[in-house]
Design a protein around this motif. Sequence first.
Motif, PDB file in Angstrom:
ATOM      1  N   ASN A  81       0.885  -1.222  -0.124  1.00  0.00           N
ATOM      2  CA  ASN A  81      -0.068   0.019   0.095  1.00  0.00           C
ATOM      3  C   ASN A  81       0.976   1.332  -0.020  1.00  0.00           C
ATOM      4  O   ASN A  81       2.203   1.156   0.256  1.00  0.00           O
ATOM      5  CB  ASN A  81      -0.793   0.265   1.115  1.00  0.00           C
ATOM      6  N   LYS A  82       0.427   2.436  -0.314  1.00  0.00           N
ATOM      7  CA  LYS A  82       1.104   3.656  -0.261  1.00  0.00           C
ATOM      8  C   LYS A  82       1.657   3.799   0.847  1.00  0.00           C
ATOM      9  O   LYS A  82       3.056   4.280   0.856  1.00  0.00           O
ATOM     10  CB  LYS A  82      -0.029   4.770  -0.450  1.00  0.00           C
ATOM     11  N   SER A  83       1.193   3.493   2.328  1.00  0.00           N
ATOM     12  CA  SER A  83       1.979   4.012   3.394  1.00  0.00           C
ATOM     13  C   SER A  83       3.297   2.959   3.396  1.00  0.00           C
ATOM     14  O   SER A  83       4.349   3.406   3.931  1.00  0.00           O
ATOM     15  CB  SER A  83       0.992   3.588   4.671  1.00  0.00           C
ATOM     16  N   GLN A  84       3.138   1.675   3.173  1.00  0.00           N
ATOM     17  CA  GLN A  84       4.210   1.013   3.436  1.00  0.00           C
ATOM     18  C   GLN A  84       5.410   1.287   2.104  1.00  0.00           C
ATOM     19  O   GLN A  84       6.577   1.342   2.682  1.00  0.00           O
ATOM     20  CB  GLN A  84       3.773  -0.457   2.846  1.00  0.00           C
ATOM     21  N   LEU A  85       4.850   1.950   1.141  1.00  0.00           N
ATOM     22  CA  LEU A  85       6.011   2.202   0.202  1.00  0.00           C
ATOM     23  C   LEU A  85       6.462   3.510   0.436  1.00  0.00           C
ATOM     24  O   LEU A  85       7.829   3.650   0.295  1.00  0.00           O
ATOM     25  CB  LEU A  85       5.295   2.570  -1.238  1.00  0.00           C
ATOM     26  N   ILE A  86       5.713   4.336   0.967  1.00  0.00           N
ATOM     27  CA  ILE A  86       6.491   5.568   1.496  1.00  0.00           C
ATOM     28  C   ILE A  86       7.455   5.408   2.602  1.00  0.00           C
ATOM     29  O   ILE A  86       8.726   5.821   2.796  1.00  0.00           O
ATOM     30  CB  ILE A  86       5.442   6.775   1.959  1.00  0.00           C
ATOM     31  N   ARG A  87       7.032   4.516   3.684  1.00  0.00           N
ATOM     32  CA  ARG A  87       8.011   4.064   4.965  1.00  0.00           C
ATOM     33  C   ARG A  87       9.139   3.371   4.223  1.00  0.00           C
ATOM     34  O   ARG A  87      10.507   3.634   4.707  1.00  0.00           O
ATOM     35  CB  ARG A  87       7.170   3.204   5.716  1.00  0.00           C
ATOM     36  N   PHE A  88       9.097   2.663   3.158  1.00  0.00           N
ATOM     37  CA  PHE A  88      10.426   2.015   2.505  1.00  0.00           C
ATOM     38  C   PHE A  88      11.223   2.949   2.105  1.00  0.00           C
ATOM     39  O   PHE A  88      12.448   2.889   1.763  1.00  0.00           O
ATOM     40  CB  PHE A  88       9.967   0.853   1.401  1.00  0.00           C
ATOM     41  N   ALA A  89      10.645   3.897   1.275  1.00  0.00           N
ATOM     42  CA  ALA A  89      11.470   4.887   0.528  1.00  0.00           C
ATOM     43  C   ALA A  89      12.138   5.791   1.480  1.00  0.00           C
ATOM     44  O   ALA A  89      13.541   6.122   1.248  1.00  0.00           O
ATOM     45  CB  ALA A  89      10.466   5.906  -0.423  1.00  0.00           C
ATOM     46  N   LEU A  90      11.372   6.167   2.709  1.00  0.00           N
ATOM     47  CA  LEU A  90      12.215   6.944   3.756  1.00  0.00           C
ATOM     48  C   LEU A  90      13.162   6.265   4.210  1.00  0.00           C
ATOM     49  O   LEU A  90      14.297   6.838   4.519  1.00  0.00           O
ATOM     50  CB  LEU A  90      11.019   7.205   4.787  1.00  0.00           C
ATOM     51  N   ARG A  91      13.354   5.110   4.285  1.00  0.00           N
ATOM     52  CA  ARG A  91      14.384   4.368   4.817  1.00  0.00           C
ATOM     53  C   ARG A  91      15.730   4.425   3.964  1.00  0.00           C
ATOM     54  O   ARG A  91      16.905   4.234   4.255  1.00  0.00           O
ATOM     55  CB  ARG A  91      14.239   2.744   5.135  1.00  0.00           C
ATOM     56  N   GLN A  92      15.449   4.531   2.594  1.00  0.00           N
ATOM     57  CA  GLN A  92      16.401   4.601   1.639  1.00  0.00           C
ATOM     58  C   GLN A  92      17.237   6.030   1.331  1.00  0.00           C
ATOM     59  O   GLN A  92      17.973   5.903   0.720  1.00  0.00           O
ATOM     60  CB  GLN A  92      15.865   4.073   0.350  1.00  0.00           C
ATOM     61  N   VAL A  93      16.393   7.014   1.951  1.00  0.00           N
ATOM     62  CA  VAL A  93      16.848   8.220   1.655  1.00  0.00           C
ATOM     63  C   VAL A  93      18.283   8.666   2.364  1.00  0.00           C
ATOM     64  O   VAL A  93      18.586   8.182   3.534  1.00  0.00           O
ATOM     65  CB  VAL A  93      15.892   9.142   1.973  1.00  0.00           C
ATOM     66  N   ASP A  94      19.458   9.142   1.498  1.00  0.00           N
ATOM     67  CA  ASP A  94      20.751   9.359   2.090  1.00  0.00           C
ATOM     68  C   ASP A  94      20.429  11.005   2.195  1.00  0.00           C
ATOM     69  O   ASP A  94      20.547  11.546   0.733  1.00  0.00           O
ATOM     70  CB  ASP A  94      21.745   8.815   1.260  1.00  0.00           C
ATOM     71  N   LEU A  95      20.573  11.650   3.353  1.00  0.00           N
ATOM     72  CA  LEU A  95      20.503  13.043   3.308  1.00  0.00           C
ATOM     73  C   LEU A  95      21.565  13.758   2.797  1.00  0.00           C
ATOM     74  O   LEU A  95      21.560  15.004   2.339  1.00  0.00           O
ATOM     75  CB  LEU A  95      20.405  13.469   4.763  1.00  0.00           C
ATOM     76  N   ASP A  96      22.772  12.854   2.569  1.00  0.00           N
ATOM     77  CA  ASP A  96      23.918  13.664   2.123  1.00  0.00           C
ATOM     78  C   ASP A  96      23.637  13.746   0.400  1.00  0.00           C
ATOM     79  O   ASP A  96      24.538  14.507   0.021  1.00  0.00           O
ATOM     80  CB  ASP A  96      25.215  12.881   2.239  1.00  0.00           C
ATOM     81  N   GLU A  97      22.900  12.917  -0.044  1.00  0.00           N
ATOM     82  CA  GLU A  97      22.570  13.064  -1.644  1.00  0.00           C
ATOM     83  C   GLU A  97      21.467  13.967  -1.782  1.00  0.00           C
ATOM     84  O   GLU A  97      21.199  14.133  -3.085  1.00  0.00           O
ATOM     85  CB  GLU A  97      22.365  11.632  -1.876  1.00  0.00           C
ATOM     86  N   VAL A  98      20.586  14.494  -0.962  1.00  0.00           N
ATOM     87  CA  VAL A  98      19.830  15.456  -1.412  1.00  0.00           C
ATOM     88  C   VAL A  98      20.278  16.565  -1.976  1.00  0.00           C
ATOM     89  O   VAL A  98      21.312  17.253  -1.134  1.00  0.00           O
ATOM     90  CB  VAL A  98      18.762  15.911  -0.074  1.00  0.00           C
ATOM     91  N   PRO A  99      19.726  17.204  -3.161  1.00  0.00           N
ATOM     92  CA  PRO A  99      20.269  18.341  -3.723  1.00  0.00           C
ATOM     93  C   PRO A  99      19.926  19.575  -2.919  1.00  0.00           C
ATOM     94  O   PRO A  99      18.694  19.565  -2.482  1.00  0.00           O
ATOM     95  CB  PRO A  99      19.838  18.418  -5.098  1.00  0.00           C
ATOM     96  N   PRO A 100      20.841  20.632  -3.067  1.00  0.00           N
ATOM     97  CA  PRO A 100      20.451  21.799  -2.379  1.00  0.00           C
ATOM     98  C   PRO A 100      19.416  22.579  -3.093  1.00  0.00           C
ATOM     99  O   PRO A 100      18.875  22.308  -4.230  1.00  0.00           O
ATOM    100  CB  PRO A 100      21.613  22.897  -2.570  1.00  0.00           C
ATOM    101  N   GLY A 101      18.456  23.237  -2.064  1.00  0.00           N
ATOM    102  CA  GLY A 101      17.297  24.079  -2.602  1.00  0.00           C
ATOM    103  C   GLY A 101      16.013  23.212  -2.767  1.00  0.00           C
ATOM    104  O   GLY A 101      15.002  23.367  -3.539  1.00  0.00           O
ATOM    105  N   LEU A 102      16.186  21.892  -2.395  1.00  0.00           N
ATOM    106  CA  LEU A 102      14.887  21.138  -2.451  1.00  0.00           C
ATOM    107  C   LEU A 102      13.717  21.475  -1.466  1.00  0.00           C
ATOM    108  O   LEU A 102      13.932  21.730  -0.443  1.00  0.00           O
ATOM    109  CB  LEU A 102      15.399  19.486  -2.010  1.00  0.00           C
TER     110      LEU A 102
END
Length: 102
Positions: A81-102
């Motif tokens: 479901n959408k909630s599970q997919l969003i939770r999975f995606a949050l675990r994959q985020v590397d904050l060092d890879e987020v572009p500036p100005g996001l």
Amino acid sequence: MSRRGSEPAGAGGLGEDPLSADELLQERFFGPAPAPAGRRPAAKEKPSHYRVISISLYEEDFARLEAMVAELKRRGHTKANKSQLIRFALRQVDLDEVPPGL
């Protein structure tokens, strides 16, 4: 006079009508009685392991999310479901890879 005519109305030979008790009907069958006007019923204890939130998504992002859930289900993840997919995606985020100005 017959014995039946001398019994209290509704007794039916059982002595007391078990369905006449307000407590039985209200609390066990219909639920607790509503709170009197102007009073709120006691709040139920909220779960502490999750929260229901509201977020905003652009239409195309929402469509992509729904399409991804549909694809997961097609691949055999029947409870995806959408909630599970969003939770999975949050675990994959590397904050060092987020572009500036996001």
